[in-house]
Design a protein around this motif. Structure first.
Motif, PDB file in Angstrom:
ATOM      1  N   GLU A  42     -17.969  -3.997  -9.924  1.00  0.00           N
ATOM      2  CA  GLU A  42     -19.174  -3.746  -9.120  1.00  0.00           C
ATOM      3  C   GLU A  42     -19.257  -2.301  -8.641  1.00  0.00           C
ATOM      4  OE1 GLU A  42     -19.085  -6.425  -5.870  1.00  0.00           O
ATOM      5  OE2 GLU A  42     -20.123  -7.998  -6.974  1.00  0.00           O
TER       6      GLU A  42
ATOM      7  N   HIS B 259     -21.220  10.678  -3.605  1.00  0.00           N
ATOM      8  CA  HIS B 259     -20.496  11.117  -2.413  1.00  0.00           C
ATOM      9  C   HIS B 259     -19.171  10.372  -2.341  1.00  0.00           C
ATOM     10  CE1 HIS B 259     -23.824  13.329  -0.796  1.00  0.00           C
ATOM     11  NE2 HIS B 259     -24.622  12.293  -0.938  1.00  0.00           N
ATOM     12  N   ALA B 260     -18.132  11.064  -1.951  1.00  0.00           N
ATOM     13  CA  ALA B 260     -16.844  10.415  -1.762  1.00  0.00           C
ATOM     14  C   ALA B 260     -16.979   9.323  -0.702  1.00  0.00           C
ATOM     15  CB  ALA B 260     -15.812  11.448  -1.318  1.00  0.00           C
ATOM     16  N   ASP B 261     -16.313   8.212  -0.902  1.00  0.00           N
ATOM     17  CA  ASP B 261     -16.319   7.121   0.063  1.00  0.00           C
ATOM     18  C   ASP B 261     -15.021   7.212   0.872  1.00  0.00           C
ATOM     19  OD1 ASP B 261     -15.877   4.663   1.333  1.00  0.00           O
ATOM     20  OD2 ASP B 261     -17.130   3.622  -0.121  1.00  0.00           O
ATOM     21  N   PRO B 262     -15.127   7.396   2.201  1.00  0.00           N
ATOM     22  CA  PRO B 262     -13.895   7.581   2.979  1.00  0.00           C
ATOM     23  C   PRO B 262     -12.978   6.359   2.958  1.00  0.00           C
ATOM     24  CG  PRO B 262     -15.788   7.267   4.444  1.00  0.00           C
ATOM     25  CD  PRO B 262     -16.327   7.425   3.049  1.00  0.00           C
ATOM     26  N   PHE B 263     -13.540   5.182   2.676  1.00  0.00           N
ATOM     27  CA  PHE B 263     -12.725   3.967   2.691  1.00  0.00           C
ATOM     28  C   PHE B 263     -11.953   3.769   1.386  1.00  0.00           C
ATOM     29  CE2 PHE B 263     -16.392   3.295   5.483  1.00  0.00           C
ATOM     30  CZ  PHE B 263     -15.702   3.217   6.683  1.00  0.00           C
TER      31      PHE B 263
ATOM     32  N   ARG C 294     -10.544   6.484  -0.280  1.00  0.00           N
ATOM     33  CA  ARG C 294      -9.808   7.707  -0.603  1.00  0.00           C
ATOM     34  C   ARG C 294      -8.371   7.456  -1.033  1.00  0.00           C
ATOM     35  NH1 ARG C 294      -9.245   6.702   4.559  1.00  0.00           N
ATOM     36  NH2 ARG C 294      -7.465   7.477   5.749  1.00  0.00           N
TER      37      ARG C 294
ATOM     38  N   ASP D 174       0.884  -1.156   0.000  1.00  0.00           N
ATOM     39  CA  ASP D 174       0.000   0.000   0.000  1.00  0.00           C
ATOM     40  C   ASP D 174       0.927   1.212   0.000  1.00  0.00           C
ATOM     41  OD1 ASP D 174      -1.495   2.198   0.794  1.00  0.00           O
ATOM     42  OD2 ASP D 174      -2.755   1.043   2.158  1.00  0.00           O
TER      43      ASP D 174
ATOM     44  N   ASN E 257       1.626   5.511   2.474  1.00  0.00           N
ATOM     45  CA  ASN E 257       2.519   6.130   3.456  1.00  0.00           C
ATOM     46  C   ASN E 257       3.984   6.162   3.039  1.00  0.00           C
ATOM     47  OD1 ASN E 257       0.334   6.603   5.213  1.00  0.00           O
ATOM     48  ND2 ASN E 257       0.429   4.481   5.907  1.00  0.00           N
TER      49      ASN E 257
ATOM     50  N   TYR F 223      -7.281   4.560  -2.455  1.00  0.00           N
ATOM     51  CA  TYR F 223      -7.193   3.365  -3.301  1.00  0.00           C
ATOM     52  C   TYR F 223      -7.803   3.475  -4.686  1.00  0.00           C
ATOM     53  CZ  TYR F 223      -5.830   1.819   1.245  1.00  0.00           C
ATOM     54  OH  TYR F 223      -5.187   1.738   2.436  1.00  0.00           O
TER      55      TYR F 223
ATOM     56  N   ASP G 187       1.755  -2.675   5.842  1.00  0.00           N
ATOM     57  CA  ASP G 187       1.422  -2.183   4.506  1.00  0.00           C
ATOM     58  C   ASP G 187       2.402  -2.679   3.437  1.00  0.00           C
ATOM     59  OD1 ASP G 187       3.431  -0.560   5.461  1.00  0.00           O
ATOM     60  OD2 ASP G 187       2.310   1.308   5.282  1.00  0.00           O
TER      61      ASP G 187
END
Lengths: 258, 258
Positions: B179, B119-123, B125, B11, B14, B127, B86
């Motif tokens: 999806e 709406h933006a999805d916080p999960f 952001r 990931d 960071n 990815y 990560d």
């Protein structure tokens, strides 16, 4: 004064839970700071309930009163601009006077995500409980059914609980098989004790691994005593999914009855 | 001396990209520190290529040589324990002497994720590229087909490129409908210029929005000149998905030919 009902989603990874604290960053603190800027006055919010450090929300509900006149549509747009990206205001509604996110809540749904995988997935580390063990879904499903109805849930209460009745009613407790080895546990009820969902998940996983029998689960639960030895399932798998309120017309009927 | 081929997922949120830098934390630096501990000697790695700050990898390949005798199985287990969550070592293999993650690579696959949501999805952001606009898949698919084959890709090169031939061969360039409003662009080729995938995605999105015609896309691309005005698509949507190497038996045949 207007009363507003806000529906908020947040990634709890970088916060010390929802509720305001004096010396740690929380979701509520960030929300109140930004809402105060937008409303032009100090805003105090009430959340439907706390979430712990690392726990997420897809549908946390927050109530507040304001004498500000900002239209809801503008509030939504402005929040999209000034909130950090891990907190999103999904919805803003005018609510009846006296509406309170916690006291008016009738029921809540929590979901808990588990992924069974051989290698840890770096992209899931903050969002699910990853485990190498294979879980037997059928037995976890069977054990979950025992939770339905009205029971004393003391067995699943962690130390540090706020005093409240341990008797709660569970409407739904179901494991869903999702894609790619993911399991999601959905539980709906009229109230939840401190760490209750995470403690339930921990015990159901023990059943799924085969290290605890359904009979043992059943008798421990029935004993109705707090269990000191268990660790709750890790926080990052838990999502406050939905908070249900009594519809307006039903609330009106209740008022008439009184 | 053993030569090892490691497959790594990370990931990139960071990190300041994959490649070692003197004054910023990178994936390669973390890997080399941990691998040095495990191998009992200073380990120097080569990656198949750089990834930028915020860009992810599902299948980055890293090569190294070591005189250490740690079994591969132990290396995998130990890495699971000491690497930050990560960065995950997916696979460790013994490789032929001379194997080099970059120079031996034949082709790569990159994927780019876009989510169209109101709406933006916080999960999501970190990815995906989230956008409110609706994209027309058919025209993006049609434009993507123009990339196939061997071309001068200068138009999609950002300033700051390392010198290398702008002529590359693209084997696959395809949008997949996933999806919940998610689109994934997969591109495979024998080489990629600096920011090439993100610049391609940016232009294809312009086509999908209707702000650029397929004809304009085609003629700009055919002109073969670097374009100064575009911003590349944001890094968090990009994944280095797979790096392909020539199979052993084919490599052996090549040696015999020489």
């Amino acid at each position: 004064m207007r009363t507003l009902k806000l529906t908020v989603a947040y990634d709890g990874t970088n916060y010390h839970g929802f509720q305001k604290q004096t010396n740690a960053l929380t979701v509520q603190q960030v929300l109140e700071e930004k809402l105060s800027l937008l409303c032009g006055e100090k805003i105090v919010t009430a959340g439907s309930g706390r979430t712990d450090t690392g726990v997420h929300a897809r549908g946390q509900v927050v109530s507040l009163t304001t004498s500000g006149s900002i239209p809801l549509e503008n509030l939504l747009k402005a929040c999209a601009g000034i909130l950090p990206k891990d907190i999103v205001l999904w919805q803003a509604e005018e609510a009846d006077e006296g509406f309170h996110a916690r006291y008016s809540a009738c029921w809540k749904r929590y979901c808990y995500r588990i992924v069974q995988n051989k290698h840890a997935d770096p992209f899931l580390r903050n969002y699910v409980w990853q485990m190498r063990e294979y879980l037997r879904l059928e037995v976890m499903q069977e054990a979950a059914q025992l939770l339905l109805g009205t029971h004393d849930f003391s067995f699943f209460r962690s130390a540090g609980s706020v005093q409240s009745s341990p008797v709660k009613t569970i409407y739904r407790a179901e494991w869903l098989q999702k894609e790619q080895g993911e399991l999601e546990f959905c539980i709906e009820g009229n109230g939840f004790l401190y760490h209750m969902v995470r403690n339930i998940v921990w015990h159901l996983v023990e059943v799924g691994k085969g290290t605890k029998s359904i009979a043992a689960f059943k008798s421990e639960f029935a004993a109705g005593k707090r269990h000191f030895k268990v660790a709750p399932a890790p926080p990052q798998g838990l999502y406050l999914d939905y908070v249900g309120y009594i519809p307006h017309f039903l609330a009106d009927i209740e008022k008439i009855r009184k």
